[in-house]
Structure formats: structure tokens, C-alpha cells
Design an enzyme around this catalytic site. Structure first.
Site, PDB file in Angstrom:
ATOM      1  CB  SER A  44      -5.017  13.285  10.696  1.00  0.00           C
ATOM      2  OG  SER A  44      -4.931  14.691  10.701  1.00  0.00           O
ATOM      3  CG  ASP A 195      -9.111  14.235   9.240  1.00  0.00           C
ATOM      4  OD1 ASP A 195      -9.071  13.106   9.766  1.00  0.00           O
ATOM      5  OD2 ASP A 195      -8.363  15.169   9.597  1.00  0.00           O
TER       6      ASP A 195
END
Length: 339
Positions: A44, A195
Site C-alpha cells: 500500500s 490491498d
């Protein structure tokens, strides 16, 4: 005093705009010429910091990496001037960084629990895409002397996929940061990705298997421990995310602790895991910040986090610089408590 170079790996967690804390840590570590960064694993926001650092290093060494990180986060701050997510006048007056009282954030947060991102953002528009394309030369990144490992979660299999320098693109970085309640999955090579925090935040495995350095510096964003029991729906969801995003990294650290006790002293993979020395740049500020501030990219907030990151890195160097190359500065045995 000058000291012999020490080769280290960096493990960078994700956490939205809280990644500016990591920017500050990296900025300070890059000032130390004796620290040789062999590789970086990131997820991320950690993935974006990793890619920017490695690309900047390829262009101009440590100074180039520092300049690239500063330029990237300034682009983020500039874009945030036009973001609909702004602090309320009350929060500004009280000096709070939260967006909890921002009408548009509250509306978005409620809508995300009822509607899918495919209902309101089917095209997958992400304001970070033009920033990444401007900030990173992906061709240059392929040949960077710093190895980069970016984790994203395959939606179909539930497994993490690690992308390396030659595979990294804006799509890969956006996939690593794709929260499924906010953005449609990012498609890469015919597979959909969310993610990377769900499967590795960050992934330590490639640092052990593919690099020769035996010291890993972990820069966390999500608190492992948080005092008290969450009561509100927002607090509960925030804590659930923190627990789930820390789980995989903690399992890998527990494995290192176990293999350190039982692995043979040879060149087997178990021995390589057991040899890894773990260090931690402590992050004392995140437990005071809630989920909503991860979407606050106001320049003053990012600069505050950067300054806190530099302070944390300075404290780490003062306390643990002598441990690098010699011994872990984290007591991994405490991770085995209760196991």
C-alpha cells in the site's frame, strides 16, 4: 565516527496518508552513508514509498531518493487541496487531524457500507494514478540497485502476489493499495487484486529468500497494541483492520523466532530465516490517530508525520545503530507468548 557499511532490508507497512511517517523515517535513514539498503518490501503506502525511494536512488543515490520522496509527498499534498475530504472548521480550530466530522467523509463512510465501489466508481478512477506516473520512472525502476517487493492480494485465490522491480507499474502500486470498499479491484495479467495488507503487510519472505543481507528494519504504521476496547462502529472497524493487516507479518516474525531456536547452522532456508536480525523503528503517534486521518492528505498533516518519522528514526539510530549487523534489537521471543 565513520563505521563499516551495513547492508539492510526495509519492511514498510501501508496506511494511507500515514505513510508520510515512513517518508520521514526514510529521509533520516538515507542520511547515514554507512547504511546500505539492499531491498525494500512494501504494501500500500509502503509500496509507494518503496518504489519512489528505489527510483530516486537509481537517479541520484541517497540524495536522489530523499528528493524523490519529498517530491512525491508534495504532489500528494497538492492534489489534496482539491479533495472533497477536508477537516471540519471545528477540528481545525481544535488542532485535530481527524476527518470524523467532515460531512463528505461521513457520507462516504456510510455509503461504503451499503454500496459497492462498482456502483459509484465502476471505471476505477484513482487520484493517485497521475501522481505515481509523474513521480516514478518505471523503466528506470527496473534497473535500480535497490530491490523492491510489492504485495497485492489476489481476489480469486486470496493469496498474496509479490511483484518485483521489472513488474512494477502504476497498476501494481494501485492494486497494493486497493481498499475494496473504496475502489474496484485492479486487474493485472487477467487477475483481480485488492490491498496487499490482507496477505502481507509487508511480506518478509522475499527479503529472506532473495537477498543476502541479514538485517531487516521494520517500519510499522498500524499499531499492534491499542489501549482500551473499541466501542463505536468506526473504532471497531478500525481495530479490525489493524489486527488483520498486522496478522501476516506477525506470523512471519514468529517463524523467525522459532527457527532461530531450532534451525541448523547451514544454508538451508530455515537457517536463513533463523539468521535474520529484526529491528523496529518505533511509532508512538499512530495509536492517537484514527482511521479517518488516513484519508487526510493536508500538507501540514503530512509534514507533521514526516517530522515525527524523522524523530523516530533518530531515536532508533541512537538506541540501536550498534546492533545493526550484530544482533536483533527486537526481542522476538515475546511474540511467542501465548502461542
Amino acid at each position: 565516527m565513520a563505521r563499516a557499511p551495513v547492508s539492510v532490508d526495509l519492511a514498510l507497512q501501508g496506511g494511507g496518508s500515514h505513510g508520510a511517517f515512513t517518508w520521514g523515517v526514510l529521509d533520516r535513514l538515507l542520511e547515514e552513508s554507512w547504511l546500505h539498503i539492499a531491498g525494500v518490501s512494501g504494501t500500500s503506502a509502503g509500496a509507494m514509498n518503496a518504489a519512489v525511494l528505489a527510483d530516486g536512488f537509481a537517479a541520484g543515490g541517497a540524495d536522489g531518493a530523499r528528493a524523490a520522496l519529498a517530491a512525491y509527498w508534495e504532489l500528494v499534498a497538492e492534489a489534496a487541496r482539491y479533495s472533497p475530504f477536508q477537516r471540519s472548521p471545528l477540528d481545525i480550530w481544535l488542532g485535530r487531524w481527524t476527518l470524523d466530522h467532515s460531512p463528505l467523509f461521513v457520507a462516504m463512510d456510510m455509503a461504503s457500507r451499503v454500496f459497492s465501489p462498482y456502483d459509484f466508481n465502476a471505471a476505477g478512477t484513482n487520484p493517485l494514478r497521475p501522481i505515481l506516473e509523474q513521480a516514478i520512472d518505471f523503466e528506470r525502476l527496473k534497473s535500480s540497485p535497490i530491490r523492491v517487493f510489492v504485495t497485492a492480494t489476489n481476489v480469486r485465490t486470496g493469496r498474496g502476489r509479490v511483484f518485483r522491480n521489472e513488474e512494477i507499474s502504476a497498476d501494481v502500486l494501485l492494486a497494493s493499495a486497493c481498499l475494496p470498499t473504496l475502489f474496484p479491484a485492479v486487474e493485472i495479467d487477467g487477475e483481480s487484486y485488492w490491498d496487499g495488507g490482507y496477505s502481507g503487510n509487508p511480506t518478509l519472505t522475499p527479503l529472506v529468500r532473495e537477498l543476502d543481507s541479514d538485517d531487516t528494519i521494520l517500519i510499522p504504521i498500524n499499531p499492534i497494541e491499542r489501549p482500551g476496547t473499541p466501542r463505536t462502529a468506526a473504532e471497531i472497524l478500525n481495530r479490525l483492520n489493524e489486527v488483520s493487516f498486522n496478522a501476516t507479518a506477525l506470523k512471519e516474525l514468529r517463524m523467525i523466532a522459532l527457527l532461530r531456536k531450532f534451525a541448523h547452522s547451514d544454508d538451508s532456508e530455515g537457517a536463513r530465516w533463523g539468521r535474520m536480525r529484526i529491528h523496529l523503528v518505533r511509532n508512538e503517534i499512530m495509536s492517537s490517530l484514527g482511521y479517518s486521518s488516513k484519508l487526510n492528505a493536508e500538507r501540514a498533516f503530512l509534514h507533521m508525520l514526516r517530522d515525527e518519522g524523522r524523530k523516530a528514526a533518530q531515536a532508533f539510530l541512537e538506541a540501536d545503530a550498534d546492533n545493526l549487523g550484530k544482533r536483533s534489537s527486537v526481542d522476538l521471543d515475546v511474540l511467542l507468548d501465548g502461542v
